[in-house]
Design a protein around this motif. Structure first.
Motif, PDB file in Angstrom:
ATOM      1  N   ARG A 208       7.589  -1.405  -9.378  1.00 16.41           N
ATOM      2  CA  ARG A 208       7.630  -1.596  -7.910  1.00 16.41           C
ATOM      3  C   ARG A 208       7.154  -0.391  -7.264  1.00 16.41           C
ATOM      4  NH1 ARG A 208      10.878  -0.785  -3.617  1.00 16.41           N
ATOM      5  NH2 ARG A 208      11.120  -2.376  -2.151  1.00 16.41           N
ATOM      6  N   ALA A 209       7.731   0.746  -7.179  1.00 18.12           N
ATOM      7  CA  ALA A 209       7.331   1.817  -6.536  1.00 18.12           C
ATOM      8  C   ALA A 209       5.788   2.149  -6.956  1.00 18.12           C
ATOM      9  CB  ALA A 209       8.235   3.075  -6.849  1.00 18.12           C
ATOM     10  N   LEU A 210       5.344   2.109  -7.971  1.00 12.73           N
ATOM     11  CA  LEU A 210       3.918   2.691  -8.379  1.00 12.73           C
ATOM     12  C   LEU A 210       2.987   1.505  -7.678  1.00 12.73           C
ATOM     13  CD1 LEU A 210       4.374   3.851 -11.935  1.00 12.73           C
ATOM     14  CD2 LEU A 210       3.968   5.326  -9.925  1.00 12.73           C
ATOM     15  N   VAL A 211       3.253   0.291  -7.739  1.00 13.01           N
ATOM     16  CA  VAL A 211       2.468  -0.738  -7.395  1.00 13.01           C
ATOM     17  C   VAL A 211       2.276  -0.505  -5.732  1.00 13.01           C
ATOM     18  CG1 VAL A 211       2.274  -3.056  -6.462  1.00 13.01           C
ATOM     19  CG2 VAL A 211       2.810  -2.338  -8.988  1.00 13.01           C
ATOM     20  N   ILE A 212       3.382  -0.208  -5.035  1.00 21.03           N
ATOM     21  CA  ILE A 212       3.482   0.110  -3.559  1.00 21.03           C
ATOM     22  C   ILE A 212       2.559   1.211  -3.394  1.00 21.03           C
ATOM     23  CG2 ILE A 212       4.706   0.934  -1.718  1.00 21.03           C
ATOM     24  CD1 ILE A 212       6.942  -0.994  -2.558  1.00 21.03           C
ATOM     25  N   GLU A 213       2.456   2.431  -4.279  1.00 16.78           N
ATOM     26  CA  GLU A 213       1.899   3.597  -4.006  1.00 16.78           C
ATOM     27  C   GLU A 213       0.400   3.485  -4.224  1.00 16.78           C
ATOM     28  OE1 GLU A 213       3.765   6.804  -6.159  1.00 16.78           O
ATOM     29  OE2 GLU A 213       5.757   6.307  -5.366  1.00 16.78           O
ATOM     30  N   TRP A 214       0.169   2.856  -5.300  1.00 19.78           N
ATOM     31  CA  TRP A 214      -1.172   2.720  -5.851  1.00 19.78           C
ATOM     32  C   TRP A 214      -2.015   1.960  -5.011  1.00 19.78           C
ATOM     33  CZ3 TRP A 214       0.030   2.856 -12.153  1.00 19.78           C
ATOM     34  CH2 TRP A 214       0.323   4.315 -12.213  1.00 19.78           C
ATOM     35  N   ALA A 215      -1.401   0.733  -4.643  1.00 15.64           N
ATOM     36  CA  ALA A 215      -2.034  -0.275  -3.955  1.00 15.64           C
ATOM     37  C   ALA A 215      -2.352   0.208  -2.333  1.00 15.64           C
ATOM     38  CB  ALA A 215      -1.133  -1.655  -3.609  1.00 15.64           C
ATOM     39  N   ARG A 216      -1.358   1.004  -2.023  1.00 17.86           N
ATOM     40  CA  ARG A 216      -1.903   1.470  -0.567  1.00 17.86           C
ATOM     41  C   ARG A 216      -2.834   2.567  -0.739  1.00 17.86           C
ATOM     42  NH1 ARG A 216       4.559   2.226   1.400  1.00 17.86           N
ATOM     43  NH2 ARG A 216       4.657   0.007   2.487  1.00 17.86           N
ATOM     44  N   GLU A 217      -2.747   3.337  -1.861  1.00 18.25           N
ATOM     45  CA  GLU A 217      -3.922   4.360  -2.184  1.00 18.25           C
ATOM     46  C   GLU A 217      -5.479   3.801  -1.931  1.00 18.25           C
ATOM     47  OE1 GLU A 217      -3.143   6.900  -5.146  1.00 18.25           O
ATOM     48  OE2 GLU A 217      -1.288   7.582  -4.234  1.00 18.25           O
ATOM     49  N   ALA A 218      -5.358   2.462  -2.694  1.00 15.65           N
ATOM     50  CA  ALA A 218      -6.551   1.573  -2.738  1.00 15.65           C
ATOM     51  C   ALA A 218      -6.767   0.739  -1.447  1.00 15.65           C
ATOM     52  CB  ALA A 218      -6.409   0.748  -3.979  1.00 15.65           C
ATOM     53  N   GLY A 219      -6.068   1.131  -0.463  1.00 13.37           N
ATOM     54  CA  GLY A 219      -6.300   0.321   0.875  1.00 13.37           C
ATOM     55  C   GLY A 219      -5.865  -1.055   0.928  1.00 13.37           C
ATOM     56  N   VAL A 220      -4.780  -1.342   0.092  1.00 17.10           N
ATOM     57  CA  VAL A 220      -4.345  -2.974   0.200  1.00 17.10           C
ATOM     58  C   VAL A 220      -2.787  -2.656   0.950  1.00 17.10           C
ATOM     59  CG1 VAL A 220      -3.117  -4.809  -1.289  1.00 17.10           C
ATOM     60  CG2 VAL A 220      -5.194  -3.358  -2.241  1.00 17.10           C
TER      61      VAL A 220
END
Length: 281
Positions: A208-220
């Motif tokens: 969950r934490a990684l999805v939040i971090e990586w998605a935000r870094e990709a502009g999601v």
């Protein structure tokens, strides 16, 4: 032992036979569920996100009032199990209990018990879910801790399986969306991914934490916000995350069919790529 039933076990400083008796009958992890655990993916012989899992193991232990395990010992045990397992996809489970104690709820005598084991896990796939009639107590003494007190999850998952679903989804006492038995839930709506906040009582999932971090870094856009439980019966797109599932779409809720959403697919691709590139993010 068939490959799907193979188990590698570490206990007391060395590898053991999978059927060898190890834990005392008075161990508090067995008698009263006074223990914590982590389960992380073994990918190509390497444990994924081990540091984050060990940090959460320690937070859960502290939350139960347990002494913390020796992190160096845990790392060494995981490395030994991973080497013995090999390259195929697996789950490694790290178990830490309070150790021997009275046959009741008074504190254990200790010392703590550490068991590390690996077993095969199936490849991730889309999931169907059922909303169970049971609730998570967001004010429970063990809310947000990954403890061995898992009977509630076992019962909920069996309830879901009886209705043809792969996973169970809980609300909390406020009738808000909380989590699955071993997953966090994301709702895709209005061009964003929404997921319940930690004060809903859900576990702070590593994925969950990684999805939040990586998605935000990709502009999601990803938002942690309170969501009514009923949203799972209205949303067009849902997803589940966990250490062994990664990011998978929900294809049915209580028999209502759903399609994988575009953001879910985008984030699943991001996660699949980055978790191979970065073994210990």
């Amino acid at each position: 032992m068939t490959p799907e039933n193979r188990v590698i076990v570490w206990f007391g400083g060395r590898l053991r036979g999978h059927a060898e008796p190890l834990v005392l009958a008075t161990d508090h992890g067995l008698t009263v569920g006074d223990g914590v655990f982590e389960a992380c993916e073994l990918l190509g012989g390497r444990p994924f996100a081990l540091t984050r899992h060990l940090e959460r193991l320690e937070r859960s232990a502290a939350g139960l009032g347990l002494p913390l395990p020796d992190r160096d010992v845990v790392r060494a045990a995981v490395a030994e199990v991973a080497e013995a397992w090999g390259e195929s996809l697996a789950r490694v489970r790290i178990l830490w209990t309070a150790g021997p104690g009275p046959l009741g709820s008074d504190a254990a005598w200790g010392p703590g018990t550490l068991v590390v084991a690996a077993a095969a896990v199936s490849a991730p796939r889309a999931a169907s879910v059922a909303v169970v009639p049971f609730v998570r107590n967001e004010r429970s003494a063990i809310a947000g801790l990954k403890t061995t007190s898992y009977a509630e999850n076992v019962r909920a998952l069996a309830w879901a399986h009886e209705r043809g679903a792969d996973e169970a989804v809980f609300g909390n006492t406020r009738d808000e969306l909380c989590e699955g038995t071993g997953t966090n839930v994301f709702v895709e709506a209005d061009g964003a991914l929404l997921t319940p906040p930690l004060d809903s009582g859900c576990l702070a999932g590593v994925t969950r934490a990684l999805v939040i971090e990586w998605a935000r870094e990709a502009g999601v856009e990803v938002r942690e916000q309170g969501l009514p439980l009923g949203i799972v019966h209205e949303a067009e797109h849902l997803a589940l995350t966990s250490s062994t599932r990664g990011v998978v779409p929900v294809v049915a809720v209580d028999g209502r069919e759903l399609r994988p959403g575009p953001l879910t697919q985008q984030v699943a691709e991001i996660y699949a790529r980055r978790h191979v590139e970065t073994p210990d993010p």
